[in-house]
Write a protein that holds these residues in place. Sequence first.
Motif, PDB file in Angstrom:
ATOM      1  N   ALA A 140      37.240  76.636  45.505  1.00 10.90           N
ATOM      2  CA  ALA A 140      36.153  75.663  45.537  1.00 10.90           C
ATOM      3  C   ALA A 140      36.083  74.962  46.884  1.00 10.90           C
ATOM      4  N   ARG A 183      34.595  77.329  49.445  1.00 10.36           N
ATOM      5  CA  ARG A 183      33.178  77.536  49.148  1.00 10.36           C
ATOM      6  C   ARG A 183      32.347  76.322  49.572  1.00 10.36           C
ATOM      7  N   GLU A 184      32.881  75.130  49.355  1.00  9.07           N
ATOM      8  CA  GLU A 184      32.139  73.907  49.641  1.00  9.07           C
ATOM      9  C   GLU A 184      32.214  73.483  51.109  1.00  9.07           C
ATOM     10  N   HIS A 185      33.393  73.625  51.718  1.00 10.73           N
ATOM     11  CA  HIS A 185      33.607  73.008  53.027  1.00 10.73           C
ATOM     12  C   HIS A 185      33.948  73.971  54.160  1.00 10.73           C
TER      13      HIS A 185
END
Length: 343
Positions: free
Chosen positions: A213, A216-218
């Motif tokens: 996650a 994927r986000e940062h």
Amino acid sequence: MSKRPTITDLARASGVSVATVDRVLNGRLPVREETQRRVYEAATGIGYHAAGLIAQRMRKELPEYRLGFVLLRPRDVFYRAFASELEKAITQAPGFRGTAVIDFAESLAPEEIVDKLRRLAASCDAVALVSPDHPTVTAAVAEVKARGVPVFSLLSDFATGIREGYVGIDNLKVGRTAAWMISRCARKPGKVALLVGSHRFHGHELREIGFRAFFREHAPEFTVLETIVNHESYEITHEAVAGLLGQHDDLVGCYVAGGGIEGAISALRQVRPAPLPVLICNEITVDTRAALADNLAVMAIATPLAPLCRELVGLMAHSIEEGAANAPGQTFLPFDIYLPENI
């Protein structure tokens, strides 16, 4: 030479009568726990020679509990340290006298863990164990619970809604922290490897979720490779990491989310790729400490065993005294972070 404190001095310091102090010292007639503790604290404060005897008298009046534990891999340094901290926490528990009954599962097979759980539940007042999340384990926990024996999950949760409580670290945050460090320390974006012990370990699943996650986000410019299951084995981890280093010249990071980190360290020492991928370790051991010192590893995320064991033992005693469903569902302790500069 200073005068040795007398029983009269102790009575004056604790605010009770000499007769009460005598009853505390000799175990005559019931004395309230609060009064005993006040006399003990005063005895310690003034250096009364029988302070140790008072402590012994106090402990003799405490309830006795047998606490059972199932850990993994008896030859593993981490689990040996875990067992030692459990015994120490029980010895030092303030509210009861306890006996630790510790067993170790050689494998991750649910059948072996269930057999040990049932054996311990037959003779213990409460049980805590490290286990994969599996229907066989869940059924056994329900069976043990029906007999009035509370069961706690350790390090990785299982049998949620049935077990008494989970005690460990927040594994989702652990995974995100590992990913954050790789994204900050890698010289450039590239491929990242992730190894878990088993997809049946809820804690490892959460670490993988948090890890992926975060990227994927940062840090979407990094590529997280297919997760490798190493069964927490040195040999499997060594071969897997050596293979990854041979296949991917753009491998910039590697996180071993469970056991087997020694295999990753040995693979890096053998292959000596340049530049080294950012290696994130799980737990602090002789091997991971050496890897940090040699700059083979960047960070080790560790379970705070001593405070975890104190918290766990307290919760187990509370569940025995107060009954089921009186412990918090999840108890998270802050995890420790070790770097090359703070080991």
